[in-house]
Design an enzyme around this catalytic site. Structure first.
Site, PDB file in Angstrom:
ATOM      1  N   GLU A 153      -2.610   0.033  67.826  1.00 55.49           N
ATOM      2  CA  GLU A 153      -2.447   0.176  69.045  1.00 55.49           C
ATOM      3  C   GLU A 153      -3.951   0.118  69.780  1.00 55.49           C
ATOM      4  O   GLU A 153      -4.325   1.090  70.548  1.00 55.49           O
ATOM      5  CB  GLU A 153      -1.826   1.633  69.355  1.00 55.49           C
ATOM      6  CG  GLU A 153      -0.631   1.757  68.730  1.00 55.49           C
ATOM      7  CD  GLU A 153       0.094   3.155  69.006  1.00 55.49           C
ATOM      8  OE1 GLU A 153      -0.741   4.029  69.390  1.00 55.49           O
ATOM      9  OE2 GLU A 153       1.524   3.131  68.762  1.00 55.49           O
ATOM     10  N   ASN A 203      -1.207  -3.992  64.377  1.00 53.88           N
ATOM     11  CA  ASN A 203       0.116  -3.418  64.701  1.00 53.88           C
ATOM     12  C   ASN A 203       0.011  -2.781  66.216  1.00 53.88           C
ATOM     13  O   ASN A 203      -1.055  -2.251  66.617  1.00 53.88           O
ATOM     14  CB  ASN A 203       0.298  -2.145  63.741  1.00 53.88           C
ATOM     15  CG  ASN A 203       1.675  -1.692  63.651  1.00 53.88           C
ATOM     16  OD1 ASN A 203       2.710  -2.548  63.613  1.00 53.88           O
ATOM     17  ND2 ASN A 203       2.075  -0.390  64.139  1.00 53.88           N
ATOM     18  N   HIS A 239      10.163   0.441  68.650  1.00 56.16           N
ATOM     19  CA  HIS A 239      10.556   1.713  69.055  1.00 56.16           C
ATOM     20  C   HIS A 239      11.435   1.680  70.575  1.00 56.16           C
ATOM     21  O   HIS A 239      10.728   1.285  71.646  1.00 56.16           O
ATOM     22  CB  HIS A 239       9.459   2.792  69.466  1.00 56.16           C
ATOM     23  CG  HIS A 239       8.711   2.988  68.218  1.00 56.16           C
ATOM     24  ND1 HIS A 239       9.364   3.953  67.104  1.00 56.16           N
ATOM     25  CD2 HIS A 239       7.361   2.861  67.705  1.00 56.16           C
ATOM     26  CE1 HIS A 239       8.323   4.100  66.404  1.00 56.16           C
ATOM     27  NE2 HIS A 239       7.110   3.651  66.769  1.00 56.16           N
ATOM     28  N   GLU A 268       8.358  -0.360  62.937  1.00 57.07           N
ATOM     29  CA  GLU A 268       8.604   1.034  63.391  1.00 57.07           C
ATOM     30  C   GLU A 268       9.684   1.094  63.925  1.00 57.07           C
ATOM     31  O   GLU A 268      10.065   1.837  64.742  1.00 57.07           O
ATOM     32  CB  GLU A 268       7.400   1.680  64.028  1.00 57.07           C
ATOM     33  CG  GLU A 268       6.011   1.618  63.500  1.00 57.07           C
ATOM     34  CD  GLU A 268       5.098   2.310  63.890  1.00 57.07           C
ATOM     35  OE1 GLU A 268       5.317   3.333  64.902  1.00 57.07           O
ATOM     36  OE2 GLU A 268       3.769   2.247  63.535  1.00 57.07           O
ATOM     37  N   ASP A 270      13.145   2.058  65.660  1.00 59.56           N
ATOM     38  CA  ASP A 270      14.306   2.956  65.960  1.00 59.56           C
ATOM     39  C   ASP A 270      14.846   2.809  67.335  1.00 59.56           C
ATOM     40  O   ASP A 270      14.222   2.177  68.161  1.00 59.56           O
ATOM     41  CB  ASP A 270      13.774   4.614  65.861  1.00 59.56           C
ATOM     42  CG  ASP A 270      12.542   4.819  66.548  1.00 59.56           C
ATOM     43  OD1 ASP A 270      11.961   4.114  67.466  1.00 59.56           O
ATOM     44  OD2 ASP A 270      11.947   5.697  65.871  1.00 59.56           O
TER      45      ASP A 270
END
Ligand code: XIL
Length: 355
Positions: A153, A203, A239, A268, A270
């Site tokens: 990030e 990432n 996400h 990651e 979800d």
């Protein structure tokens, strides 16, 4: 009558165990393995002693990643001491169950210890601290962690594609402020020195679609590849909020990044749903969630360079979404709180199996 009941019971039990058709349903892991994919999940070490957690994890995934255990505040709690106990526990589990391990994360602006963020270091001191951190942590797991999120990030949240102001870039930074992404380059070079075999990833959040943020990352990765900076992949966090995913744009983005010769890992994933006060989601939302898992898995599988799909946890019993959304969202993962497979699980499993 009693006999009929007994026979019926036995047949039902056998069918449930998967012998009815002669073919037991494949696990996610088996479906992924057959198609050469990595299917992973984030893991919390405190839960490994829970039988349902551990057995589901080992049965369904061929890769895992410590959710928090390798972040600075846990692995580097004091300036002169490292604590690898949580990370080692997770790696030990992975070794026993033949799973690959991703490392997360060496350079981030969050979850850093107070000794680092509250002390006033000079840029020279910070550069030394960061180099030592990267080399010690990557060195400790050399040959055990096959891929690292080196930097996490680093681009801003406003999506204008600028580097985020952080302790590592310019507050005070490691001495490379004003030189674009060269501080990121330095981190990749340090990680590569510590383990030349490890795959090194950048990432990022909210750069899954084509937007100014992913444009900036694309330019950085292209520059790194042209100049031989050791970068092997880009992680798309994935996400998903508000049951919305622009799959076409994500697919275009995967295509352009893999065109640079780097891998894409979905790192990651979800899909958060609105939940009631008991944590329950609506049936139609669970179906839509399954569609999103299927569509995104299909997008990944359609590009040979997209090599891993990882979810951020696997049971709704343990997911960061609850606390992150003040309990208004949840039910984001593949298994419910009782480890029952949800529609999303079947959608993902069947997509992998159909490859
Ligand atoms: C989250 C963890 O899931 C939580 O347990 C922790 O409290 C906060 O961080 N992007 C990332 C992850 O890269 O490291 C974050 O993980 C979620 C967002």
């Amino acid at each position: 009558m009693k006999w009929r009941t007994l026979v019926f019971g036995l047949v039902t039990a056998a069918w449930c165990l998967g012998f009815g058709t002669g073919v037991r349903d494949q696990s996610l892991r088996e479906a992924a393995q057959a198609s050469g994919m990595l299917i992973g999940t984030a893991v919390r070490p405190a839960q490994l002693s829970e039988v349902a957690y551990a057995s589901t994890l080992a049965r369904e995934f061929n890769m895992l990643e410590p959710e928090d255990s390798l972040k600075w505040e846990i692995v580097h709690p004091e300036p002169q001491s490292f604590d690898f106990s949580q990370g080692d526990q997770i790696i030990d589990f992975a070794v026993r169950h033949g799973m690959k391990v991703r490392g997360h994360t060496l350079v981030w602006h969050r979850q850093n210890p107070k000794w680092l963020t509250e002390e006033k270091y000079t840029s020279g001191e910070l550069a030394q601290i960061l180099e030592k951190h990267i080399k010690t942590v990557v060195g400790h797991y050399r040959g055990k962690i096959f891929a690292w999120d080196v930097v996490n990030e680093a681009f801003d949240e406003l999506h204008v594609g600028e580097l985020r102001s952080t302790i590592w870039l310019n507050q005070p930074g490691i001495g490379l402020a004003g030189n674009g992404s060269s501080y990121i380059e330095r981190c990749f070079r340090w990680a590569h020195e510590a383990d030349p075999q490890a795959l090194l990833f950048y990432n990022e959040a909210e750069a899954e679609v084509v937007n100014p943020k992913s444009d900036a990352i694309y330019a950085m990765v292209r520059d790194f590849r042209q100049r031989g900076v050791p970068i092997d992949g880009v992680g798309f966090q994935m996400h998903i909020e508000n049951l919305h995913a622009d799959v076409a744009s994500i697919s275009t983005n995967i295509k352009r990044f893999t065109g640079l010769g780097v891998q894409i890992h979905i790192t990651e994933m979800d899909v958060a749903l609105p939940v009631d006060s008991n944590g329950n989601a609506r049936a139609e939302d669970l179906q839509r969630q399954a569609d999103i898992y299927r569509e995104l898995a299909t997008a990944c599988l359609s590009h040979p360079g997209c090599t891993a799909i990882q979810t951020w946890g696997f049971t709704d019993k343990y997911s960061w979404i609850g606390s992150h959304s003040k309990q208004t969202q949840g039910a984001a993962l593949l298994f419910d709180r009782n480890y029952r497979a949800k529609p999303a699980y079947l959608a993902l499993r069947n997509t992998l199996a159909a490859r």
